[in-house]
Design a protein around this motif. Structure first.
Motif, PDB file in Angstrom:
ATOM      1  N   PRO A  81      44.595  37.464  51.595  1.00 33.50           N
ATOM      2  CA  PRO A  81      43.210  37.732  51.211  1.00 33.50           C
ATOM      3  C   PRO A  81      42.631  36.558  50.410  1.00 33.50           C
ATOM      4  O   PRO A  81      43.210  36.168  49.395  1.00 33.50           O
ATOM      5  N   GLY A  82      41.541  35.976  50.900  1.00 38.51           N
ATOM      6  CA  GLY A  82      40.910  34.885  50.173  1.00 38.51           C
ATOM      7  C   GLY A  82      41.303  33.505  50.671  1.00 38.51           C
ATOM      8  O   GLY A  82      40.829  32.496  50.140  1.00 38.51           O
ATOM      9  N   GLY A  83      42.168  33.436  51.692  1.00 42.38           N
ATOM     10  CA  GLY A  83      42.532  32.108  52.185  1.00 42.38           C
ATOM     11  C   GLY A  83      43.708  32.132  53.127  1.00 42.38           C
ATOM     12  O   GLY A  83      44.158  33.190  53.565  1.00 42.38           O
ATOM     13  N   VAL A 194      49.403  36.763  42.495  1.00 42.49           N
ATOM     14  CA  VAL A 194      49.548  38.215  42.651  1.00 42.49           C
ATOM     15  C   VAL A 194      49.120  38.646  44.053  1.00 42.49           C
ATOM     16  O   VAL A 194      49.737  39.515  44.667  1.00 42.49           O
ATOM     17  N   THR A 195      48.076  38.009  44.594  1.00 44.66           N
ATOM     18  CA  THR A 195      47.631  38.329  45.956  1.00 44.66           C
ATOM     19  C   THR A 195      48.745  38.063  46.958  1.00 44.66           C
ATOM     20  O   THR A 195      49.041  38.888  47.830  1.00 44.66           O
ATOM     21  N   GLU A 206      48.874  47.458  47.144  1.00 47.27           N
ATOM     22  CA  GLU A 206      47.494  47.123  47.493  1.00 47.27           C
ATOM     23  C   GLU A 206      46.770  46.713  46.238  1.00 47.27           C
ATOM     24  O   GLU A 206      46.861  47.399  45.226  1.00 47.27           O
ATOM     25  N   ALA A 207      46.040  45.616  46.295  1.00 47.80           N
ATOM     26  CA  ALA A 207      45.310  45.183  45.111  1.00 47.80           C
ATOM     27  C   ALA A 207      43.881  44.828  45.478  1.00 47.80           C
ATOM     28  O   ALA A 207      43.630  44.284  46.552  1.00 47.80           O
ATOM     29  N   ASP A 208      42.929  45.179  44.590  1.00 46.05           N
ATOM     30  CA  ASP A 208      41.534  44.777  44.774  1.00 46.05           C
ATOM     31  C   ASP A 208      41.423  43.337  44.309  1.00 46.05           C
ATOM     32  O   ASP A 208      40.919  43.056  43.221  1.00 46.05           O
ATOM     33  N   LEU A 209      41.912  42.415  45.134  1.00 40.88           N
ATOM     34  CA  LEU A 209      42.113  41.067  44.646  1.00 40.88           C
ATOM     35  C   LEU A 209      42.107  40.094  45.810  1.00 40.88           C
ATOM     36  O   LEU A 209      42.594  40.415  46.888  1.00 40.88           O
ATOM     37  N   SER A 211      42.744  35.693  46.602  1.00 46.62           N
ATOM     38  CA  SER A 211      43.166  34.410  46.049  1.00 46.62           C
ATOM     39  C   SER A 211      41.947  33.648  45.530  1.00 46.62           C
ATOM     40  O   SER A 211      40.847  33.773  46.064  1.00 46.62           O
ATOM     41  N   ASP A 212      42.166  32.863  44.482  1.00 46.45           N
ATOM     42  CA  ASP A 212      41.059  32.071  43.933  1.00 46.45           C
ATOM     43  C   ASP A 212      40.984  30.693  44.581  1.00 46.45           C
ATOM     44  O   ASP A 212      40.279  29.812  44.088  1.00 46.45           O
ATOM     45  N   SER A 213      41.679  30.490  45.689  1.00 48.66           N
ATOM     46  CA  SER A 213      41.749  29.185  46.348  1.00 48.66           C
ATOM     47  C   SER A 213      40.356  28.606  46.615  1.00 48.66           C
ATOM     48  O   SER A 213      39.544  29.216  47.303  1.00 48.66           O
ATOM     49  N   ARG A 214      40.077  27.430  46.055  1.00 43.38           N
ATOM     50  CA  ARG A 214      38.777  26.773  46.231  1.00 43.38           C
ATOM     51  C   ARG A 214      38.849  25.351  45.680  1.00 43.38           C
ATOM     52  O   ARG A 214      39.700  25.046  44.850  1.00 43.38           O
ATOM     53  N   PRO A 215      37.913  24.506  46.129  1.00 41.02           N
ATOM     54  CA  PRO A 215      37.916  23.122  45.638  1.00 41.02           C
ATOM     55  C   PRO A 215      37.244  23.032  44.267  1.00 41.02           C
ATOM     56  O   PRO A 215      36.285  23.745  43.994  1.00 41.02           O
ATOM     57  N   LEU A 216      37.742  22.129  43.434  1.00 39.79           N
ATOM     58  CA  LEU A 216      37.248  22.036  42.057  1.00 39.79           C
ATOM     59  C   LEU A 216      36.611  20.684  41.737  1.00 39.79           C
ATOM     60  O   LEU A 216      36.262  20.423  40.582  1.00 39.79           O
TER      61      LEU A 216
END
Lengths: 351, 369, 82
Positions: A81-83, A194-195, A206-209, A211-216
């Protein structure tokens, strides 16, 4: 005062295994540092880099001030999730350059593919890497593909290199933090680790979560615009988490740090999963946040600039660098404990 | 998180500390039995905030640390058997046996997997009918019902490729051993809240009476621990020695009757060796004859194990509070967290490891006494 | 020893003849065996250890513990002055 190690999840210490590589050697903890410091760097002889180990190396070519970084990506599952491993490879490499205040100029991507991988999986990862590169504004200029026999690799590994041009007038380094620096964190911690963990067999939840993967790199550009050379040290706390990044900066710079536990932004699901598994969020991997040591007098300006960017909207000041000593956390009840580096991988525990 | 956050309120923690300071008139030595409580105390630095003279001794309540070498060595041998999947809680993977640990076994090719619950190991056995799945069943009374249910469930489903290597331990006999140890300094106990959630607390009443020690069933959050310490000190100051329950939101007097029934059905009480302490009579659980078919000890013949514990280790004296790590010649020299000789250095929450990471060394000895 | 955390029972069903349920821990949901919590209903909080509910949280007792602590604060304030 007395320091006590929280020793989260490190119960108990391993027998030193000298003959084989353990998973813990890839954890970003003490075993990783030993492998690099005692085996890999010395093996390079005269070709070895001098100085502290940075996220990216500064290379001077004529008049150009460049940064160079290489990275290998292995993640299970390939999609989370997220990437996925493709976007994460691009983000991770861009971020390693950004930690030296370098804006990405070009990336290379190589794939090591296990025989039998469904073609749509490879296509999807490659497209994701492409989309992430476009969104980050950096071309992928070269690549390579190798296919190995079934069992010789775990589905798909991605190896990247990144070239960046450094912003003028700043030279953030893991060794450049100063006593008195404000310690800033660009966003909540633990979501990525955690994801990924939530998908693991035998631990699944199951998590409401996501990944924070992103460019900085754009966040860094904004910080540099606001703080200039007051931005002393930057680190993206991937493997080993925030605690490891803080310890790396403290050790390389010869400073200590005091962190306020209550200031650490930990999303509720991350906290819940960590409570459940007996893990410490401070050691959980991130892919989309950075920790910065900034001269105190410019800290507010830099923090404001961070909060003006979406990827820094939840930026906070988490502590202060001090003269020396370990990285210390001020606990919620007002005591202090040492925030040490883990030996190997953080394991779920029942104790 | 509800029922966690309320019990971490710094303001109430300060109040409890102030009250503790008010009622304490002399030094007292308490023991928290449970490694989970040790973890909170150490992570939150609670012991450093206590009024002068109140000393916390960390008890033997870390099942990871007290698991005997023989069980660990047997687990390694089973893991090395072809066609086996050895499953365990994450805690057990780093515990050194005589020569190696499970992480190193995994690096050598053994199929060692972490599970969150023993039921996950049963599922693994069902999904891998051609492999033998073994679960390393360690823990105190809290974990025993889960492991009992895994066996009952495997039996009900007719799963024959699942077995357990049992090394369960019981708290009251360990407390008795601590109290009987020569030079025991413990004047009051915080009993383990989750053990009591399963077992209740009536079995602690004879202990409190016989040894004239207050025992307070205590929870795991900072406020729980501070209140448990306060209740114990109040008893000591008033000359009482009763069993009290600080953790009333989770613990009833009779514990959990369904869980206790499952323990009784699957396990029977047996003598058990504790690492660092030695054999304590009637201090462990083993499978009853009805479920002997699930006993990994019987299923796997690993030959004779040569178990070697280090002779220099004084773990027993450390665990009972009779000695501090600074009294041990091996401490900090041949025995460090990296190369632990015994239980208190094996567990990062053990006394020796806590001393070591706090930077306390032999030369500080006079200053610390 | 014995890491156990409270979570809210979100649903209850049967699986392979066992009473199981989904328990929510602040945004994380996990399947949990409820065989040892026959009295637990949806909405109750249970203490979960290694995938098993070992105890149902007594909400009244939880409140009482906190009330006692807060009352202690009032007494202390009076004794120690503002």
């Amino acid at each position: 005062m007395r320091h006590v190690d929280p020793a989260t999840g490190t119960c108990p210490a391993p027998v030193p295994e000298t003959e084989r590589v353990l998973l813990g050697h890839g954890s970003g903890g003490r075993l990783s540092a030993e492998l690099i410091g005692r085996v890999l760097v010395p093996a390079l002889g005269a070709a070895a880099p001098g100085g502290p180990l940075e996220d990216a190396a500064v290379v001077e070519v004529g008049e150009s001030d460049l940064a160079l970084s290489t990275d290998a990506y292995v993640v299970d599952p390939l999609f989370f999730p997220g990437g996925d491993i493709g976007s994460m490879a691009v983000h991770g490499t861009v971020n390693d350059l950004a930690m030296r205040a370098a804006m990405p100029v070009a990336l290379t991507v190589a794939y090591v593919v296990e025989e039998g991988l469904p073609l749509p999986v490879l296509r999807s990862v490659a497209e994701s890497a492409g989309e992430a590169a476009v969104a980050a504004g950096v071309p992928i200029v070269s690549g390579d593909t190798k296919v190995v026999g079934r069992g010789a690799a775990d589905r798909l590994f991605v190896i990247t290199a990144g070239l960046g041009r450094r912003l003028p007038g700043v030279a953030p380094s893991v060794a450049a933090a100063r006593p008195g620096d404000a310690i800033l964190l660009s966003g909540p911690i633990g979501a990525h680790g955690v994801t990924v963990l939530s998908t693991r067999e035998g631990l699944g939840f199951e998590a409401d979560l996501v990944s924070d993967s992103r460019p900085l790199h754009r966040l860094v550009a904004a910080m540099v615009a606001a703080g200039g050379d007051a931005v002393h040290a930057l680190r993206d706390p991937t493997r080993g988490g925030l605690a490891s990044a803080l310890n790396e900066i403290a050790a390389a710079s010869g400073v200590g740090a005091e962190i306020d536990e209550r200031a650490l932004p930990v999303p509720e699901p991350v906290r819940a999963a960590c409570e459940m598994l007996g893990l410490d969020p401070a050691y959980v991997a991130n892919e989309g946040c950075l920790v910065a040591f900034v001269a105190a007098e410019r800290a507010d300006a830099v923090l404001a600039a961070m909060r003006d960017r979406p990827e820094g909207a939840q930026a906070v000041r988490i502590g202060t660098a001090c003269d020396d000593g370990p990285v210390v956390v001020r606990t919620a009840v007002g005591s202090r404990r040492v925030l040490d580096v883990l030996l190997g991988e953080q394991l779920p525990r029942i104790c | 998180m509800k029922y966690i956050d309320e019990y971490r309120d710094p303001e109430l923690a300060r109040l409890l500390l102030a009250e503790l300071g008010r009622v304490t008139t002399r030094p007292w030595t308490l023991m928290e039995v449970c490694g989970g409580q040790t973890n909170t105390i150490v992570r939150q630095g609670i012991d450093e905030l206590l009024p002068g003279g109140i000393e916390m001794i960390h008890g033997p309540g870390c099942p990871v640390c007290v698991t005997p070498l023989e069980v660990l060595d047997r687990a390694m041998a089973i893991a090395a058997t072809p066609g086996t999947i050895l499953t365990s809680f994450g805690d057990m993977l780093r515990v050194p046996g005589s020569r190696t640990d499970l992480l190193a076994q995994r690096a050598r090719g053994a199929d060692v997997r972490i599970v969150y619950s023993p039921m996950d190991a049963v599922t693994l056995a069902r999904d891998n009918p051609d492999r033998q799945v073994v679960f390393l069943a360690v823990g105190f009374e809290t974990t025993a019902p889960a492991n009992a249910m895994a066996v009952l469930h495997a039996a009900a489903l007719g799963i024959t490729n699942f077995s357990v290597l049992v090394s369960h331990v019981l708290v009251p006999p360990a407390m008795t051993a601590v109290l009987r140890a020569p030079g025991c300094r413990v004047q009051g106990f915080l009993a383990a809240g989750h053990v009591c959630a399963v077992m209740g607390w009536s079995e602690y009443e004879p202990l409190a009476e016989q040894f004239r020690v207050p025992i307070v069933v205590t929870g795991f959050e900072p406020l729980d621990l501070l209140e448990g310490i306060l209740m114990t000190v109040r008893q000591l100051e008033q000359g009482r020695h009763e069993v009290e329950n600080q953790y009333a939101r989770a613990v009833r007097r009779d514990g959990n009757t369904a869980a206790r029934a499952a323990i009784r059905r699957v396990f029977r009480v047996t003598d058990r060796a504790w690492r660092g302490i030695g054999t304590i009579p009637d201090s462990g659980l083993t499978l009853t004859d009805e479920f002997a078919a699930f006993d990994a000890r019987r299923r796997f013949d690993v030959g004779r194990l040569v178990v070697r514990e280090h002779p220099d280790c004084v773990a027993g004296d450390i665990l009972t509070g009779a000695k501090t790590p600074l009294d041990c010649a091996a401490y900090g020299t041949t025995c460090t967290p990296r190369t632990p000789l015994g239980a208190p250095m094996v567990s990062a929450e053990g006394t020796c490891a806590a001393y070591y990471t706090a930077g306390r060394r032999q030369e500080d000895r006079h200053a610390s006494r | 020893m014995c890491l156990g955390i409270p979570g809210r029972v979100a649903e209850i069903d049967q699986e392979d003849g066992l009473r199981v349920g989904t328990v929510d821990f602040g945004g994380v949901r996990k399947r949990v065996c409820l065989a040892y919590a026959p009295e637990a209903a949806v909405g109750d909080y249970v203490i979960v250890h290694v995938g098993f509910a070992i105890s149902v949280v007594d909400a009244a007792e939880a409140q009482r513990t906190l009330a006692v602590l807060r009352a202690m604060g009032d007494v202390l304030e009076r004794e120690l002055g503002p």
